[in-house]
Design a protein around this motif. Structure first.
Motif, PDB file in Angstrom:
ATOM      1  N   TYR A 217       0.225   1.098  31.841  1.00  0.00           N
ATOM      2  CA  TYR A 217       0.411  -0.016  32.774  1.00  0.00           C
ATOM      3  C   TYR A 217       0.859   0.491  34.147  1.00  0.00           C
ATOM      4  CZ  TYR A 217       2.103  -4.441  34.688  1.00  0.00           C
ATOM      5  OH  TYR A 217       2.304  -5.541  35.485  1.00  0.00           O
ATOM      6  N   SER A 249      -7.147  -4.916  27.784  1.00  0.00           N
ATOM      7  CA  SER A 249      -7.120  -5.778  26.603  1.00  0.00           C
ATOM      8  C   SER A 249      -6.173  -5.222  25.552  1.00  0.00           C
ATOM      9  CB  SER A 249      -8.530  -5.913  26.025  1.00  0.00           C
ATOM     10  OG  SER A 249      -9.392  -6.575  26.932  1.00  0.00           O
ATOM     11  N   TYR A 252      -2.612  -5.902  26.639  1.00  0.00           N
ATOM     12  CA  TYR A 252      -2.268  -7.310  26.438  1.00  0.00           C
ATOM     13  C   TYR A 252      -1.903  -7.581  24.980  1.00  0.00           C
ATOM     14  CZ  TYR A 252      -2.668 -12.395  26.555  1.00  0.00           C
ATOM     15  OH  TYR A 252      -2.407 -13.744  26.455  1.00  0.00           O
ATOM     16  N   LYS A 253      -2.622  -6.949  24.068  1.00  0.00           N
ATOM     17  CA  LYS A 253      -2.413  -7.204  22.643  1.00  0.00           C
ATOM     18  C   LYS A 253      -1.285  -6.367  22.045  1.00  0.00           C
ATOM     19  CE  LYS A 253      -7.351  -8.158  22.033  1.00  0.00           C
ATOM     20  NZ  LYS A 253      -8.613  -7.656  21.457  1.00  0.00           N
ATOM     21  N   ASP A 256       4.860  -7.622  23.284  1.00  0.00           N
ATOM     22  CA  ASP A 256       5.328  -8.992  23.357  1.00  0.00           C
ATOM     23  C   ASP A 256       5.628  -9.333  24.808  1.00  0.00           C
ATOM     24  OD1 ASP A 256       5.147  -9.236  20.618  1.00  0.00           O
ATOM     25  OD2 ASP A 256       7.149  -8.380  20.328  1.00  0.00           O
ATOM     26  N   GLU A 257       6.068 -10.527  25.034  1.00  0.00           N
ATOM     27  CA  GLU A 257       6.290 -11.024  26.382  1.00  0.00           C
ATOM     28  C   GLU A 257       7.252 -10.159  27.199  1.00  0.00           C
ATOM     29  OE1 GLU A 257       5.182 -13.573  28.324  1.00  0.00           O
ATOM     30  OE2 GLU A 257       3.561 -13.721  26.900  1.00  0.00           O
ATOM     31  N   THR A 272       5.355  -9.337  31.968  1.00  0.00           N
ATOM     32  CA  THR A 272       4.866 -10.150  30.855  1.00  0.00           C
ATOM     33  C   THR A 272       3.366  -9.975  30.694  1.00  0.00           C
ATOM     34  OG1 THR A 272       4.397 -12.080  32.231  1.00  0.00           O
ATOM     35  CG2 THR A 272       6.657 -11.838  31.390  1.00  0.00           C
ATOM     36  N   ARG A 273       2.831 -10.643  29.696  1.00  0.00           N
ATOM     37  CA  ARG A 273       1.384 -10.614  29.524  1.00  0.00           C
ATOM     38  C   ARG A 273       0.670 -11.190  30.746  1.00  0.00           C
ATOM     39  NH1 ARG A 273       0.505 -12.429  23.188  1.00  0.00           N
ATOM     40  NH2 ARG A 273       1.135 -10.432  22.258  1.00  0.00           N
ATOM     41  N   GLN A 274       1.316 -12.111  31.411  1.00  0.00           N
ATOM     42  CA  GLN A 274       0.722 -12.673  32.619  1.00  0.00           C
ATOM     43  C   GLN A 274       0.560 -11.594  33.692  1.00  0.00           C
ATOM     44  OE1 GLN A 274      -0.595 -15.661  32.995  1.00  0.00           O
ATOM     45  NE2 GLN A 274      -1.247 -15.084  35.073  1.00  0.00           N
ATOM     46  N   VAL A 276      -0.141  -8.500  33.087  1.00  0.00           N
ATOM     47  CA  VAL A 276      -1.333  -7.738  32.702  1.00  0.00           C
ATOM     48  C   VAL A 276      -2.589  -8.506  33.092  1.00  0.00           C
ATOM     49  CG1 VAL A 276      -2.586  -6.685  30.782  1.00  0.00           C
ATOM     50  CG2 VAL A 276      -0.090  -6.627  30.809  1.00  0.00           C
TER      51      VAL A 276
END
Length: 288
Positions: A217, A249, A252-253, A256-257, A272-274, A276
């Motif tokens: 990331y 992807s 993202y998977k 966790d948040e 957070t996932r947002q 990503v």
């Protein structure tokens, strides 16, 4: 590169010529002008450009391959010449018999461009972090750990990249040795599609196996902050976009948040996932 992609050979040649007036030893300008001149049928000029480039980077695979194409074109344009006149190795590849001058990788002339001087003056890392010997978690022991000095400027980065680009394991260790936050300054105006393409390939091949999603990331985040990012992204191939899609992807998977450390302004919060999803938008891919 954009003009070459568009097959605008004259414009590509002119841009490279202008660049070489500023930086006569710019190997990429010599290489790309050689490509443009080959396409324009200026074979002897192309040959000279590539020979000059090989004097500066004798082990660069892309330059050697293009040099072989030019020699083949010269041979094809001369009916009275035979293939035996072009020296080749036992595997059929062209032998580069250019008289080369040995360059010390420690001696870098930075007086030609003020921007490069300023970049070189910036000490990105402390001395204790300048040398990185990565401890790679590889149970099978297949990766040979090498000693890598963290590149402090674009000259050291290009030197090391050219040295390791043909060995994925070594290139993986070079990428690991570079603090992600240094990419915007390190690459600056010298970011190339080839760099991004290879980095995402290495991340999928090695980082997903041996490193954390946080490492991936951070690298993707800071690469998206490099000045030439949007231009580089435009020139990226479809296969590279697919690799990026797979990487994001997976990120993202995989968490966790509140799993990834935030690398933005507020160091006390978490990505957070947002985040990503937003990063995927910056790269122009969709998370599956």
């Amino acid at each position: 590169m954009a003009y070459l992609k568009l097959k605008k050979w004259v414009e590509a040649e002119n841009d490279c010529t202008n660049g070489l007036l500023l930086h006569p030893d710019n190997t990429k300008a010599l290489w790309r002008r050689g490509i443009a001149r080959r396409e324009l049928g200026k074979l002897q000029d192309a040959k000279k450009d590539l020979e000059d480039a090989l004097q500066l980077e004798p082990n660069d695979t892309a330059i050697k391959n293009e040099y072989g194409k030019v020699l083949d074109a010269i041979m094809a344009s001369s009916p009275d010449r035979t293939s035996n006149e072009i020296p080749r190795s036992v595997d059929g590849s062209v032998v580069n018999n250019v008289n080369r001058r040995r360059l010390s990788i420690e001696e870098v002339d930075l007086d030609e461009n003020e921007h490069i001087i300023e970049s070189a003056k910036k000490v990105l890392f402390t001395d204790k972090n300048n040398t990185s010997q990565q401890q790679i978690a590889n149970e099978n022991g297949k990766i040979k750990v090498i000693k890598i000095n963290t590149p402090r400027n674009i000259h050291e980065f290009e030197r090391d990249w050219n040295r390791y680009q043909d060995n994925d394991e070594n290139l993986y260790q070079l990428i690991k040795a570079i603090p992600p936050a240094s990419y915007p300054t390190l690459l600056s105006d010298f970011f190339e599609p080839d760099y991004l393409s290879k980095i995402v390939f290495i991340m999928k091949k090695y980082f997903l196996l041996y490193d954390s999603v946080n490492d991936i990331y951070k690298i993707l985040y800071y690469l998206s902050r490099v000045g030439r990012f949007n231009l580089v992204l435009m020139l990226l191939e479809k296969d590279d976009k697919k690799v990026l899609e797979d990487l994001l992807s997976t990120l993202y998977k995989s968490f966790d948040e509140l799993q990834i450390d935030n690398i933005g302004i507020n160091q006390q919060t978490k990505a957070t996932r947002q985040d990503v999803i937003e990063l995927a938008k910056a790269y122009g891919v969709q998370i599956q």
